[in-house]
Design a protein around this motif. Structure first.
Motif, PDB file in Angstrom:
ATOM      1  N   VAL A 144       0.868  -1.178   0.000  1.00  0.00           N
ATOM      2  CA  VAL A 144       0.000   0.000   0.000  1.00  0.00           C
ATOM      3  C   VAL A 144       0.907   1.230   0.000  1.00  0.00           C
ATOM      4  O   VAL A 144       1.894   1.276   0.747  1.00  0.00           O
ATOM      5  N   ASP A 145       0.584   2.215  -0.811  1.00  0.00           N
ATOM      6  CA  ASP A 145       1.463   3.382  -0.958  1.00  0.00           C
ATOM      7  C   ASP A 145       1.767   4.037   0.385  1.00  0.00           C
ATOM      8  O   ASP A 145       2.927   4.239   0.739  1.00  0.00           O
ATOM      9  N   GLU A 159      -3.967   4.946  -1.523  1.00  0.00           N
ATOM     10  CA  GLU A 159      -3.449   4.563  -2.835  1.00  0.00           C
ATOM     11  C   GLU A 159      -3.268   5.833  -3.659  1.00  0.00           C
ATOM     12  O   GLU A 159      -4.187   6.646  -3.763  1.00  0.00           O
ATOM     13  N   LYS A 161      -2.188   7.738  -7.255  1.00  0.00           N
ATOM     14  CA  LYS A 161      -2.048   7.638  -8.706  1.00  0.00           C
ATOM     15  C   LYS A 161      -1.851   9.037  -9.278  1.00  0.00           C
ATOM     16  O   LYS A 161      -2.277  10.025  -8.694  1.00  0.00           O
ATOM     17  N   GLY A 168      -7.472   1.823 -10.288  1.00  0.00           N
ATOM     18  CA  GLY A 168      -6.864   2.217  -9.018  1.00  0.00           C
ATOM     19  C   GLY A 168      -7.802   2.014  -7.837  1.00  0.00           C
ATOM     20  O   GLY A 168      -7.378   1.621  -6.746  1.00  0.00           O
ATOM     21  N   GLN A 171      -7.885  -1.639  -7.106  1.00  0.00           N
ATOM     22  CA  GLN A 171      -6.655  -2.031  -6.414  1.00  0.00           C
ATOM     23  C   GLN A 171      -6.746  -1.711  -4.923  1.00  0.00           C
ATOM     24  O   GLN A 171      -6.434  -2.548  -4.066  1.00  0.00           O
ATOM     25  N   LEU A 172      -7.184  -0.498  -4.606  1.00  0.00           N
ATOM     26  CA  LEU A 172      -7.322  -0.108  -3.197  1.00  0.00           C
ATOM     27  C   LEU A 172      -8.381  -0.950  -2.491  1.00  0.00           C
ATOM     28  O   LEU A 172      -8.215  -1.321  -1.321  1.00  0.00           O
ATOM     29  N   TYR A 175      -6.812  -4.144  -1.374  1.00  0.00           N
ATOM     30  CA  TYR A 175      -5.972  -3.921  -0.195  1.00  0.00           C
ATOM     31  C   TYR A 175      -6.820  -3.809   1.071  1.00  0.00           C
ATOM     32  O   TYR A 175      -6.501  -4.400   2.111  1.00  0.00           O
TER      33      TYR A 175
END
Length: 231
Positions: A144-145, A159, A161, A168, A171-172, A175
């Motif tokens: 995770v960012d 997250e 971008k 995106g 993706q989050l 997570y």
């Protein structure tokens, strides 16, 4: 690099056949062997080209070619395929050659790594009292960012971008589903942060309880001066 302004015609043979009639053009021959033919238009894209590796051979025109004014014939052949360019030069307007040397490469500004670094340093943009736990917080399906805690001490996964799209958000979402299985972290909420967030991505994020945050890269970097703005 060799740069030639010439009046020429070009015949291409290979996957298909193509022909450029006689006209003034720019011919670029790079050190890697590639050859590009440009006109005074069409933005950056050449009219025709031959990618490296290839060889260029200069030949005398045939009698028929000489009769119509051809002074030189340049044959460009690709080393790996049957693709070929036949450039018939009627006259050279100007020519120069210069060794550019090794290029250091393009350095992109405003990529996701830069945004992540800046948001980690200015984490209160997420909300007052927010504090950073870790960048690249590890999970079984990827990092995770940013993992932060809000002012109430609850975990928030962020997250980041450059351009926020549906992928995106998905993706989050993955997570968050995984992180919320961990009793030491749950409940974990999500923030989808980007310089630009597409409307469809915003709708999907909000439907899943994910907050959207638009990042002003210039302001975060310190290059955007509010006094210089008209509005």
């Amino acid at each position: 690099m060799r740069v030639v302004f010439a009046e020429c015609s070009v015949e291409y043979s290979g996957r298909l056949d193509a022909y450029l009639a006689r006209a003034p053009r720019l011919i670029m021959m790079k050190a890697d062997g590639s050859v590009l033919i440009h006109s005074d238009g069409g933005s950056y894209k050449p009219l025709n080209w031959m990618s490296a590796p290839c060889t260029l051979t200069e030949a005398e025109p045939s009698e028929e070619e000489a009769e119509i004014g051809v002074e030189q014939v340049w044959l460009v052949a690709n080393a790996k395929t049957n693709d070929a360019l036949n450039i018939k030069v009627f006259s050279i307007i100007e020519e120069m050659e210069y060794q550019l040397g090794e290029d250091p490469g393009l350095v992109k500004d405003g990529v996701e790594a830069h945004l992540q670094e800046l948001l980690a340093e200015q984490v209160e943009l997420v909300g007052p009292g927010t504090r950073l736990i870790r960048r690249e917080f590890p999970t079984a399906i990827g990092p995770v960012d940013l993992m932060v805690k809000d002012r109430d001490g609850k975990h928030v996964a962020i997250e980041i971008k450059r351009r926020g799209e549906i992928d995106g958000v998905e993706q989050l979402t993955r997570y968050l589903e995984l992180l919320n299985r961990d009793p030491l972290l749950a409940p974990v909420s999500g923030v989808f942060a980007a310089q630009e967030i597409k409307p469809q991505a915003r709708v999907l994020a909000e439907d899943r309880g994910i907050r959207c945050l638009v990042l002003d890269y210039g302001a975060m970097k310190g290059t955007d001066n509010a006094e210089d703005r008209l509005f």
